[in-house]
Design an enzyme around this catalytic site. Structure first.
Site, PDB file in Angstrom:
ATOM      1  N   CYS B  24       0.798  -1.200   0.000  1.00 21.95           N
ATOM      2  CA  CYS B  24       0.000   0.000   0.000  1.00 21.95           C
ATOM      3  C   CYS B  24       0.830   1.249   0.000  1.00 21.95           C
ATOM      4  CB  CYS B  24      -0.817   0.034   1.286  1.00 21.95           C
ATOM      5  SG  CYS B  24      -1.174  -1.577   1.918  1.00 21.95           S
ATOM      6  N   ASN B 242       1.809  -0.610   5.698  1.00 18.12           N
ATOM      7  CA  ASN B 242       2.257  -0.970   4.372  1.00 18.12           C
ATOM      8  C   ASN B 242       3.268  -2.065   4.573  1.00 18.12           C
ATOM      9  OD1 ASN B 242       3.464  -1.248   1.911  1.00 18.12           O
ATOM     10  ND2 ASN B 242       4.460   0.752   1.928  1.00 18.12           N
ATOM     11  N   GLY B 243       2.865  -3.279   4.326  1.00 18.55           N
ATOM     12  CA  GLY B 243       3.810  -4.355   4.551  1.00 18.55           C
ATOM     13  C   GLY B 243       3.122  -5.672   4.704  1.00 18.55           C
ATOM     14  N   MET B 485      21.354 -28.587 -11.414  1.00 16.34           N
ATOM     15  CA  MET B 485      20.436 -29.228 -12.356  1.00 16.34           C
ATOM     16  C   MET B 485      19.117 -29.675 -11.720  1.00 16.34           C
ATOM     17  SD  MET B 485      21.749 -28.956 -15.313  1.00 16.34           S
ATOM     18  CE  MET B 485      20.800 -29.997 -16.390  1.00 16.34           C
ATOM     19  N   GLU B 906      20.468 -14.377 -16.433  1.00 15.38           N
ATOM     20  CA  GLU B 906      20.958 -13.191 -15.757  1.00 15.38           C
ATOM     21  C   GLU B 906      22.422 -12.941 -16.064  1.00 15.38           C
ATOM     22  OE1 GLU B 906      21.018 -13.198 -11.491  1.00 15.38           O
ATOM     23  OE2 GLU B 906      21.100 -11.022 -11.452  1.00 15.38           O
ATOM     24  N   LYS B 953      15.968 -22.721  -6.430  1.00 13.58           N
ATOM     25  CA  LYS B 953      16.282 -22.106  -5.137  1.00 13.58           C
ATOM     26  C   LYS B 953      15.513 -20.812  -4.962  1.00 13.58           C
ATOM     27  CE  LYS B 953      20.432 -20.314  -7.307  1.00 13.58           C
ATOM     28  NZ  LYS B 953      21.771 -19.800  -7.175  1.00 13.58           N
ATOM     29  N   CYS B1118      24.245 -32.402 -22.643  1.00 15.41           N
ATOM     30  CA  CYS B1118      24.318 -32.500 -21.181  1.00 15.41           C
ATOM     31  C   CYS B1118      24.002 -33.929 -20.764  1.00 15.41           C
ATOM     32  CB  CYS B1118      23.317 -31.544 -20.544  1.00 15.41           C
ATOM     33  SG  CYS B1118      22.937 -31.903 -18.819  1.00 15.41           S
ATOM     34  N   CYS B1124      27.415 -28.093 -12.561  1.00 12.99           N
ATOM     35  CA  CYS B1124      27.421 -26.793 -13.225  1.00 12.99           C
ATOM     36  C   CYS B1124      28.174 -25.756 -12.388  1.00 12.99           C
ATOM     37  CB  CYS B1124      26.008 -26.286 -13.450  1.00 12.99           C
ATOM     38  SG  CYS B1124      24.911 -27.514 -14.114  1.00 12.99           S
ATOM     39  N   CYS B1129      32.122 -29.094 -16.268  1.00  4.60           N
ATOM     40  CA  CYS B1129      31.196 -29.827 -17.131  1.00  4.60           C
ATOM     41  C   CYS B1129      31.976 -30.506 -18.248  1.00  4.60           C
ATOM     42  CB  CYS B1129      30.165 -28.870 -17.725  1.00  4.60           C
ATOM     43  SG  CYS B1129      29.038 -29.673 -18.862  1.00  4.60           S
TER      44      CYS B1129
END
Lengths: 488, 1511
Positions: B24, B242-243, B485, B906, B953, B1118, B1124, B1129
């Site tokens: 909020c 707010n939370g 993996m 990423e 994860k 693979c 990894c 690898c």
């Protein structure tokens, strides 16, 4: 955890060298040079194992040997745990570590890009180490179930089943038609590949555990199958697949043309110190071995040690490729050109050789072989190419073209066990034949195969028998009767 | 009761209103002048309207999520509108009742009877005038009737009256009375399901000229859902929030538990007031109720707030000891209500605001020269003449702003807390009563027999794999091991093996609505120790309340346990504490009945012990044997915990667990999460001792091994807590932040009350059977332990023949590779048959689904072609860096050929690939590390994906260790070779749902053509979050299964966090359809997608796009090495090692073939089902049946009906329209128009524009136009130069490229210069303002997050996490808050004043120059490890700092900076340079390399380089 970079630090395979050819040809002892064994090298080799997320070696091995586990234990020098882990899937690593063609290594993941881990050598070192350290001990059951099992045949499959069943408290007797125990291990495999002390040591352990043995008794002949069944709560048929594939061409009945197995049998008897009257021997003869497989190779080594004038191996097909062909991709077990210790020792290998006739002398003894070049037909069949015939001198011809299957006539007639049209003993996934309480394992069930398959089947059949006898089982069953290796 | 708390919607399918979240905008206005006024109410309403963008609307734009205002009781106004006599102000209570139409008489009667019972008199009722005109249809349909009630009690007024009124209200609630927005003599709330603009239109009362107040608290709500609810709006009775309270489940349980000991002379008989927390209320409502209780029971409101939301005192050495003692004392009374929060509160006289301990919400305030105080979520809430502002501040983490309207002054944080701390001699109380376990006399160490370790390991199901992969690494390193993996094994209920009860629970984690914490880099706000022991009456404060045992760690060794079990042996503690051991064993032969009976007996034993005053109950399974098997420790703990909670006796004793089955971090987390105080994992400890003795731990001794294990387990729990955003163990204890998957609801409702279990499952019979099977493994029927087998092999983390089944096993990997490499469809079928064929081996939930047989097939040639289907396919977000260039580009090329989409992951994208139509990745990911996220990167995206969590994860960050940051990886990530990179657990610009909305808006501005994705991980309630995401205007929502993921992940996350996608996807589809939001958002799914059947099932469950990651990698070569994270690898897929990369054997054609085969299978199955396209099939869940797994001993209890629940017909099942991002009204449209000359012809342009806080993301779309035309190079410096006046909204200048200068006169909100890509931003006060750089706040939190270049000049103080993850920008600022320079990897910062705590945490690059740095404020770990070096300036530094200062002066006219420059010779020595050591070494080495002409790409050069630069 294994060393994740081990395979990058140590790129080549290192295995103990064989004794020099001239030296080893002088005796029947194992070709491996005991002096070359070296623990640091071995542990370095073990560190090449990548501890894969999917260890294809462990799949490639019918026994399901926990290869990454014991590779790592060897790397760490944990010998006691290594043998335990090895024994947990394999009753007789001293056999497989010597004579198994190691499908684990052809399916080793490292093998995709680098020479595979020396799995077989690590295996044999673990068990040798254990025997040397005197830590292979009998596992005596704490109580007996009161159930009895007859195991017919003392080859690797029969022995494995017997050991498994004994250890869970069943009373097991192993019947062997030969005078000594071990089946093909005893009389099919020459000492230079595996000395018989390894069998004797194991039998000693098994006897201490309570397994009973009878040699020189042929079931069907000495004891009828149905009677045997009546005497025991369960019967395991582990009689192998001894019927050889023949070469029915003109001259087949000439003297000097023999199947390989009787030849090797006699050779082994002599090596064991027996007297064999009229032994088929290669001494001073020009020897032709027909068939390029392991049996053929054993014939070569035996013939050379007997003092053959020459040894020639004829193979009907093409020379196998040096490396894995595209049609047999990793991790399948490919057919490639191999040089066994016997091949190193001498003789020549001839390919695309279709034998069309055994040519005899006037005494009815083989003199030479008429051989034509093999032609591959569009339908996949192979025929001799007309006009390419040539004669090769031969005093002794050994037919080593494989085996067609088990002996079934008495088993079927006396025991009532159903046999398929193709001569195989019918069995379910659980090794049970069509007769209640009669099971079949090893080459007798599967047809001629590798020693690891025999042991794997023996173990699995033991589990099935245990369950049959007491309703449940705690024994492992690594393969079912119809499990197949991965194929393309 | 539900109607009272505003959750009228019953659960449908997987949707459960309990999972709703909100966030909020919040603000208050107050005056110090001492008189109420209309102006204050007006100002409140204005501020509310300026928070509009923080609220949200759902499918109906005219229906808001909620808005409201709380004021003092407007006595003059009320007197003027009622037709009865009111007593004097303060002597009557008033409140707005929400009456259910049709039941109003009964509700009124119930209230009046309750009043009579408390001797209170209802003076009268007044119908509140309402104008429903502007309301949307659903809000109107759900609208209650509003009546104001006026109540008096003889001789009572003010808070005393409110106490009685509280009793009336609680009684009335139980008797079916109405819901009250508020009911008090001091405050009055108007609120409802409104937009901020509607509040005053719907309730004309609040605009009445006589409606006056000295304070006004307002709130604008953003809810994940839009189910009609008026009561959920805020402000509540005393707060606006707010939370999100992450620990609310536990907090409520603990309050229930304490009800047995509550007594209050002020409140009277407590029995009438129970339960304190209304069942099914929202988290904020529960908080409000408890705060109200603490306050009315006698504590001043600020005191009560500090009890519930203490600041982070545990690790703060700078804190005054008295204040520390205050917190420590209160921590023993009550656990914190933990979670991100900006909390505004008032009792009608005092009004204040505070932030959570980590400052995860924004909070700003202003004071004018005429005594007006404005505080709220944003700067710019009111138009205030800058010349009148005398102070601009911000709320700091854990700090309080308090306005005393009676005294007419602001009470500073320091003063409030010192005063409260001085109220009692807390220090003395704690010192005299609390006992540190370390101070209890040591007992003789007992060594347990090692002989039976193996047998007991078997009895508890230990495997060889666990020894090797979990326990040995923990014992060796003291750290939890990593894996890679993902997970492809069946969940516990589908496994044919006996599994531990722990395995049926999965960790919940924070995504979107609250952030995970960073337990490593922000350890200062966490605490893993705490007080244990009985709790006396919460409503009192006596020295005895401090009588506790202080534990430093939740995992204890045998000696510590012995101290506790013999605590009364210490004469000093003899009559204070005592302990009793309860045997958690049962006769295994008796099966589950025996287990049930034993639990009942245990309850009796525990009750008896408590009645005897025992303070510690030790639940122990230590002595199991042939006949007696251990009760799973989790069942034992939770069953006892809930038994005691039910009996309100729980707080009279603490539970300690002595358990043999505990060996993973997850296990400890569960035990603590279900209420235990400490865990003694005795068998795990014995196991590692045994490993040490047997030589498996190198030179680690047995003692060290145990210590390491305990450390790893405890630290791991901290990490699991952090995933959920919980910072202290006290708050985590009993918080139950887990969901059960595959456990029977009946069983869960009995022993794990409040835990969701969505698909039902096994009950206590199967649990007992699993125990029995493990027990039989240790004590086999034959009496023989198997020869040569110590333990079972395992096979959970790596495939083993005799272990757990994996979807990818040798056969499937081989068949898949062989089929795609040789293009054999029949071989491909062999692969999919093995994956799909789950008749024999159950692997996945979808394996339990089957197509209905009554469908009419269509001919396959009528089904859309393969080429159409493959357009719906995506490959997973795997970064270049985690996988090799070869693997990455092969996927990209394949997807580009097919018309599908690959994902950058990423790691950025190199410039060559950005512009190469063949090799580019269509999806550009934006994750928490923001690596490579530049204007250019975003401009070149088709889709932009925000990764909120990843399947392997969820809730955790990532790390690319330095040795993997090869030069070519560093280049695309804009970082330094050889220097490790860290992705933080949270996005530091997403702490709440409205923050996500903001980031989506930012990215949309950065590239208006791109679709914005939000990637979520399946967990309970994900559907609700997805609905929120849809309301955030995300174009695509991706639901990932718990099982996916490459890269490194702690094993507990890999296995124990998140849920299967089948549940999350179904939940998402159902909730979106229920909210009528499905049409505006594309739903994508991924997670172990392997076959055509997987795709079709996913489509039927509601997905229209599909992601694949592991399978295409396998196609590329693979072989599931699962290393990894190790850069080894062997097939060149997940490595950067050039030699290994050369082994990569994947080809584009293989990948293309894979997707074509999948599409072909999809076609076949669509035809079979009678669908011609995927679009036709999406959401048609009625085509699926659940197969009864009657043969499976566990799965037969599952109930997939909720997954297959069909939504009401008539609403869209698939996306049909696009989101309205509102870009056409953006200020940037004007800027772009005015910059045309510059954009088209490079003509310099300069102009002035006014700006307000509602103008968000200003400059970003303009930047897009620049980058689109001029790529990464941008325009010549200063080509565009715009001056703004006013308060800028959030994300001012986000992703601004080179060539644009934005100057702001005024102030700015959060995220200034986010992703700055070469542009320049100047923020300075108005020329006429009286601001002081050293005190006043100029801009908000998280400035320059992920900046890659450019400059920032900020004349004033800024908030938390300044320059987090900066990798290239230079910035000058007057002062910063906590966690500044976090994760910085490059660039330069000059800080001319004070800093908060924890500076430079995770900083691995760049340089900072701080004036008068206090070294104790620098991240302690980094200093201790030598990761950061502090030094003076060298001559080169001096040049840098001076020239930046000079430019700062030119840009901002800062008198202070001018002064510093003038006194440079005196000043320069006061600067400290903060430099990451590794970065410095690398920089030097690189310089030398360049000088000598070396090449890092040369063979061996990289290894050598790493060697040279290693610290």
């Amino acid at each position: 955890m294994a060393d994740p970079r081990g395979f990058l630090k140590h790129r080549e395979r290192e295995v103990p060298a064989y004794r020099p050819v001239p030296v080893r040809l002088l005796d029947w002892k194992e070709v491996r040079d005991e002096l070359e064994r070296d623990e640091p090298t071995l542990r370095r080799q073990a560190s090449r194992c990548m501890d894969c997320g999917i260890p294809f070696c462990h799949q490639g091995c019918p026994l399901g040997n926990l290869i990454p586990e014991w590779n790592d234990l060897v790397r760490e020098g944990q010998w006691e745990d290594a043998i335990d882990r090895l024994h947990s899937t394999n009753n007789f690593p001293e056999f497989t570590g010597r004579i198994c063609p190691a499908p684990c290594e052809t399916s080793c993941v490292l093998g995709i890009n680098q020479p595979a881990v020396t799995i077989k050598n690590i295996e044999v070192e673990i068990i040798d180490h254990a025997f040397e350290a005197n830590i292979v001990e009998p596992h005596i059951p704490q109580r007996q179930t009161g159930r009895t099992v007859a195991v017919v045949g003392s080859g690797p499959g029969g022995l494995a089943a017997a050991q498994q069943l004994t250890r869970v408290g069943h009373t097991v007797r192993v019947y062997e038609k030969d005078d000594r125990l071990g089946g093909l291990l005893r009389y099919g495999v020459p000492d230079f590949k595996m000395e018989k002390v390894h069998i004797d040591r194991r039998i000693e352990q098994m006897e201490a555990e309570g397994t009973r043995f009878r040699t020189g008794v042929e079931i069907g002949t000495d004891i009828p199958w149905d009677e045997l069944r009546a005497r025991y709560d369960a019967v395991l048929v582990a009689t192998g697949a001894p019927v050889p594939r023949d070469l029915p061409i003109p001259g087949r009945d000439l003297d000097g043309v023999h199947f390989a197995m009787p030849y090797l049998h006699q050779g082994n008897q002599v090596a064991a110190g027996d007297d064999v009257p009229d032994q088929i021997t290669a001494a001073g003869k020009h020897v032709i071995v027909i068939g390029g497989g392991d049996t053929g190779s054993d014939c070569i080594g035996t013939a050379l040690r007997q003092g053959a004038a020459s040894v020639t191996t004829l193979a009907i097909g093409k020379k196998p490729p040096e490396s894995r062909p595209g049609s047999q991709p990793w991790p399948t077990d490919p057919r490639v050109f191999e040089v066994s210790s016997s091949h190193e020792e001498g003789g020549t290998r001839d390919y695309l050789a279709s034998t069309v006739e055994f040519v005899g002398d006037e005494d009815g003894h083989v003199r030479s072989l008429r051989v034509a070049t093999t032609q591959y037909n569009p339908d996949g069949s192979r025929t001799p190419t007309a006009g390419t015939e040539r004669d090769i001198p031969a005093d002794l011809v050994l037919i080593a073209m494989g085996f067609t299957g088990p002996e079934t006539s008495l088993l079927s007639s006396q025991g009532g066990v159903s046999v398929s049209d193709r001569g195989a003993i019918q069995r379910g996934d659980d090794y049970a034949t069509t007769i209640d309480g009669v099971f079949v394992a090893g080459d007798a069930g599967r047809g001629a195969s590798l020693v690891v398959w025999a042991i794997a089947e023996g173990r699995a059949a033991a589990a099935a028998i245990d369950e049959y006898l007491v309703g449940t089982t705690e024994l492992p069953a690594p393969v079912s009767a119809h499990t197949q290796a991965i194929r393309a | 009761m539900a109607a009272q708390t505003g959750a009228p919607q019953p659960g449908i399918g997987l949707y459960d209103p309990a999972f709703e979240h909100d966030a909020c905008g919040v603000a208050f206005v107050a005056t110090l002048r001492g008189t109420a006024g209309r102006d204050i109410v007006d100002a409140g309403l204005t501020a509310l309207k300026n928070l509009e963008h923080r609220g949200a609307v759902g499918a109906e734009t005219e229906t808001g999520d909620g808005a409201g205002i709380l004021t003092q009781v407007p006595d003059r106004f009320l007197r003027s509108v009622v037709d009865f006599e009111l007593p004097e102000a303060g002597s009557y209570a008033v409140g707005v009742a929400f009456l259910t139409p049709g039941e109003e008489d009964a509700q009124v009667r119930a209230f009046e009877e309750a009043a009579a019972a408390e001797s209170a008199w209802v003076l009268g009722w007044r119908d509140v005038p309402v104008n429903p005109e502007p309301l949307g249809p659903s809000a109107r349909a759900a609208m209650p009737m509003f009546r104001q009630v006026f109540v008096v009690v003889d001789n009572l007024s003010g808070v005393e009256l409110d106490r009685r009124i509280y009793r009336v209200r609680k009684r009335a609630e139980k008797a079916g009375g109405p819901f009250f927005a508020s009911l008090s003599s001091r405050t009055l709330t108007y609120k409802g399901m409104l937009t901020t603009y509607q509040l005053e239109q719907v309730f004309p009362d609040v605009t009445h000229e006589l409606y006056e107040s000295e304070l006004a608290l307002v709130h604008s709500r953003f809810s994940t859902n839009t189910f009609p609810s008026w009561p959920l709006a805020q402000p509540l009775r005393g707060i606006a929030h707010n939370g999100e309270i992450n620990t609310v489940q536990g907090n409520r349980n603990w309050i229930t538990a304490r009800e047995g000991t509550m007594e209050s002379a002020l409140l009277g008989d407590m029995a009438d007031l129970m339960p304190i927390c209304t069942p099914s209320a929202s988290d904020t409502a529960s908080f409000d109720e408890v705060l109200e209780l603490l306050h009315l029971a006698g504590r001043p409101l600020p005191h009560a707030v500090l009890m519930m939301m203490p600041e982070a005192w545990q690790n703060n050495d700078e804190m005054d000891p008295a204040r520390r003692a205050f917190y420590e004392y209160h921590s023993a009374l009550m656990e914190a209500w933990d979670g991100p929060a900006a909390l505004h509160f008032t009792d009608g006289t005092l009004i204040g605001a505070t932030l959570d301990r980590n400052g995860l919400r924004p909070g700003r305030f202003w004071l004018t020269d005429d005594g007006l105080v404005v505080a709220g979520s944003e700067a710019g809430l009111l138009d205030i003449d800058p010349a009148k502002v005398v102070r601009k501040g911000r709320l700091q983490p854990g700090r309080m702003l308090l306005v005393d309207t009676a005294a007419g002054r602001i009470v500073e944080d320091e003063e409030i807390k010192s005063q409260l701390a001085a109220e009692h001699p807390y220090e003395e109380w704690v010192r005299d009563n609390a006992v540190r376990l370390a101070d209890v006399p040591d007992r003789e160490h007992v060594v347990h027999s090692q002989a039976s370790v193996k047998r007991r390991q078997r009895a508890f199901g230990y495997t060889e794999e666990e020894l090797k992969r979990l326990l040995a690494p923990m014992a060796r390193e003291g750290l939890e091991p990593l894996g890679a993996m993902g997970s492809d094994t069946p969940i516990a209920v589908l496994s044919s093996r006996p599994r531990l009860l722990f395995d049926y629970f999965t960790q919940m984690f924070a995504q979107v609505t609250n952030p995970p914490l960073d337990s490593i880099r922000e350890e200062v706000v966490t605490a893993i120790g705490g007080a244990i022991g009985p709790e006396p009456n919460l409503l009192e404060a006596t020295p005895e309340h401090a009588r506790k045992i202080l534990l430093e760690f939740p995992v204890i060794d045998n000696d510590e346990l012995a101290k506790i079990t013999h605590i009364d042996a210490d004469p000093r503690l003899k009559d204070i504490f005592s302990a009793r051991r309860i045997r958690g064993l049962y006769r295994v032969r008796d099966g589950h009945q025996g287990l049930e009976r034993r639990l009942a007996d245990i309850f009796d034993e525990v009750d008896h012990a408590i009645s005897q005053g025992v303070s510690f109950i030790v639940l122990s399974d230590r002595d199991s044997n042939q006949d007696f098997a251990p009760i799973p420790s989790l069942l034992l703990t939770s069953a006892v915990h809930h038994h005691l909670v039910r009996n309100h006796t729980r707080t009279r004793a603490s539970l300690i667990v002595e358990a043999g089955d505990v060996r993973e971090v997850h296990h400890v987390a569960l035990l603590v999460g279900y209420g235990c105080a400490a865990v003694n994992p005795y068998l795990a400890m014995e196991t590692v001792e045994d490993l040490a003795v047997r030589g498996y731990l190198g030179d680690v001794t047995a003692e060290k091994a145990v210590a390491n294990l305990i450390k790893a387990l405890g630290k791991g729990v901290l990490k699991i807590m952090s995933k959920m955003g919980i910072s202290t163990i006290a708050s985590y204890r009993g918080a139950q932040v887990f969901e059960a998957i595959g456990l029977s609801r009946e069983f869960v409702n009995r022993h794990f009350v409040g835990t969701p279990s969505q698909i039902d499952g096994v009950g206590i019979d199967v649990i007992a059977e699993e125990v029995a099977r493990r027990h039989a493994d240790a004590y086999p029927a034959s009496g023989e332990l198997p020869a040569h087998q110590r333990l079972n092999t395992g096979g959970e983390y790596q495939w083993r023949r005799d272990g757990e089944e994996h979807l990818f096993d040798p056969k499937t990997v081989f068949k898949l590779q062989h089929a795609t490499r040789t293009r054999q469809y029949d071989v491909f079928r062999e692969y999919t048959d093995r994956v799909d064929g789950q008749a024999k081996r159950l692997m996945t939930l979808r394996g339990l689904l089957e197509y209905r047989s009554d469908r009419h097939p269509v001919p396959i040639d009528e089904v859309e072609p393969v080429s159409e289907i493959v357009k719906r396919f995506n490959t997973g977000a795997m970064s270049y860096g985690s996988i090799s260039a070869e693997a990455h580009e092969t996927l990209a090329i394949a997807m580009n050929r097919l018309g599908g989409r690959s994902n950058t992951g990423e790691g950025g994208e190199s410039v060559e690939r950005l512009y190469d139509p063949e090799r580019r990745s269509a999806i550009k990911q934006v994750a928490s590390g923001r690596f490579g996220v530049t204007s250019e990167y975003l401009v070149n995206a088709d889709d932009i994906q925000i990764k909120l969590a990843q399947g392997a994860k969820p809730g955790e960050g990532g790390q690319l260790p330095g040795n993997k940051v090869y030069p070519w990886v560093a280049e695309t990530r804009h970082s330094t070779p050889g220097v490790g990179l860290i992705s933080p657990p949270p996005h530091h610009d997403i702490y709440s749902i409205e923050d996500l909305k903001q980031l989506i808006h930012d990215l949309k501005n950065a590239n208006p053509q791109a679709r914005i994705h939000t990637k979520l991980v399946s967990e309970v309630g994900v559907g609700t979050i997805a609905a929120g995401v849809a309301k955030c205007k995300s174009d695509v929502v991706l639901i990932s299964g718990q099982d996916g993921g490459t890269g490194a992940s702690p094993l507990n996350s890999l296995k124990h966090a998140g849920a299967p996608w089948e549940i999350g996807l179904a939940d998402t589809q159902q909730t979106l359809v229920l909210n009528d939001l499905r049409d505006r958002i594309v739903v994508q799914v991924d997670g172990q997608m392997k076959t055509g059947r997987d795709v079709v099932i996913a489509a039927l469950l509601g997905a229209e796009e599909f992601g694949f990651a592991t399978a295409p990698l396998v196609v590329e070569g693979c072989i599931m090495m699962r290393v990894c994270h190790l850069d080894t690898c062997p097939v060149g897929v997940a490595t950067q090692n050039p030699e290994l990369r050369s082994r990569f054997s994947g080809k584009v054609e293989f990948v293309v073939t894979f997707f074509e085969f999948i599409a072909e299978q999809v076609r076949e199955q669509l035809a079979q089902l009678g669908f011609r396209t995927i679009a036709e099939a999406v959401g048609h869940v009625e085509v699926l049946d659940s197969r009864q797994a009657i043969d499976h001993w566990k799965a037969k209890g599952l109930d997939l009906a909720p997954v297959l629940a069909q939504p009401e017909p008539g609403r869209a099942l698939i996306s049909a329209t696009i989101q309205d991002h509102g870009l056409d009204v953006a200020l940037d449209q004007e800027l772009i128009a005015r910059c045309e000359g510059a954009l088209e012809r490079l003509e310099p342009v300069q102009f002035d524009v006014p700006i307000k806080n509602v103008n968000r993301t200003v400059g970003t779309m303009l930047g897009h136009e620049v980058t689109k035309r001029y790529r990464g190079e941008g325009l010549p410096d200063g080509t565009i130069d715009i001056t703004f006046t006013g308060s800028a909204g959030q994300s001012f200048g986000a992703f601004l490229p080179r060539g644009i200068t934005l100057r702001l006169l005024g102030d700015a909100n959060d995220y200034v210069g986010k992703g700055l890509s070469g542009g320049r931003i100047v923020v300075r006060p108005h020329r006429e303002s009286m601001m002081d750089d050293t005190k006043d706040v100029i801009a908000g939190n998280v400035i320059g997050y992920g900046a890659t270049g450019g400059e920032l000049f900020l004349r004033g103080q800024v908030g938390e996490r300044f320059l987090v993850r900066n990798s290239g920008a230079a910035a000058v600022v007057a002062g910063v808050g906590d966690h500044a320079l976090e994760y910085m990897t490059g660039g330069t910062a000059v800080i001319l004043g004070s800093t908060g705590r924890n500076l430079g945490a995770g900083m691995s690059g760049g340089t900072a120059y701080v004036l008068d740095l206090r070294p104790e404020r620098v991240n302690a770990l980094a200093l201790a490890n030598g990761e950061l070096s502090l030094s003076g300036l060298d001559p080169e530094d001096e040049v840098i700092v001076r020239s930046l200062l000079e430019r700062h002066v030119v840009a901002t006219e800062s008198p202070r900076a001018k002064d510093l420059l003038a006194r440079w010779d005196e000043i320069r020595g006061r600067f400290t340079r903060v430099l990451p050591a590794q970065y410095a070494r690398v920089r030097d080495a690189l310089a030398e390399l360049e000088a000598t002409g070396g090449d890092l790409r040369a063979p061996g050069a990289w290894a050598e380089f790493l060697e040279v630069t290693r610290g």
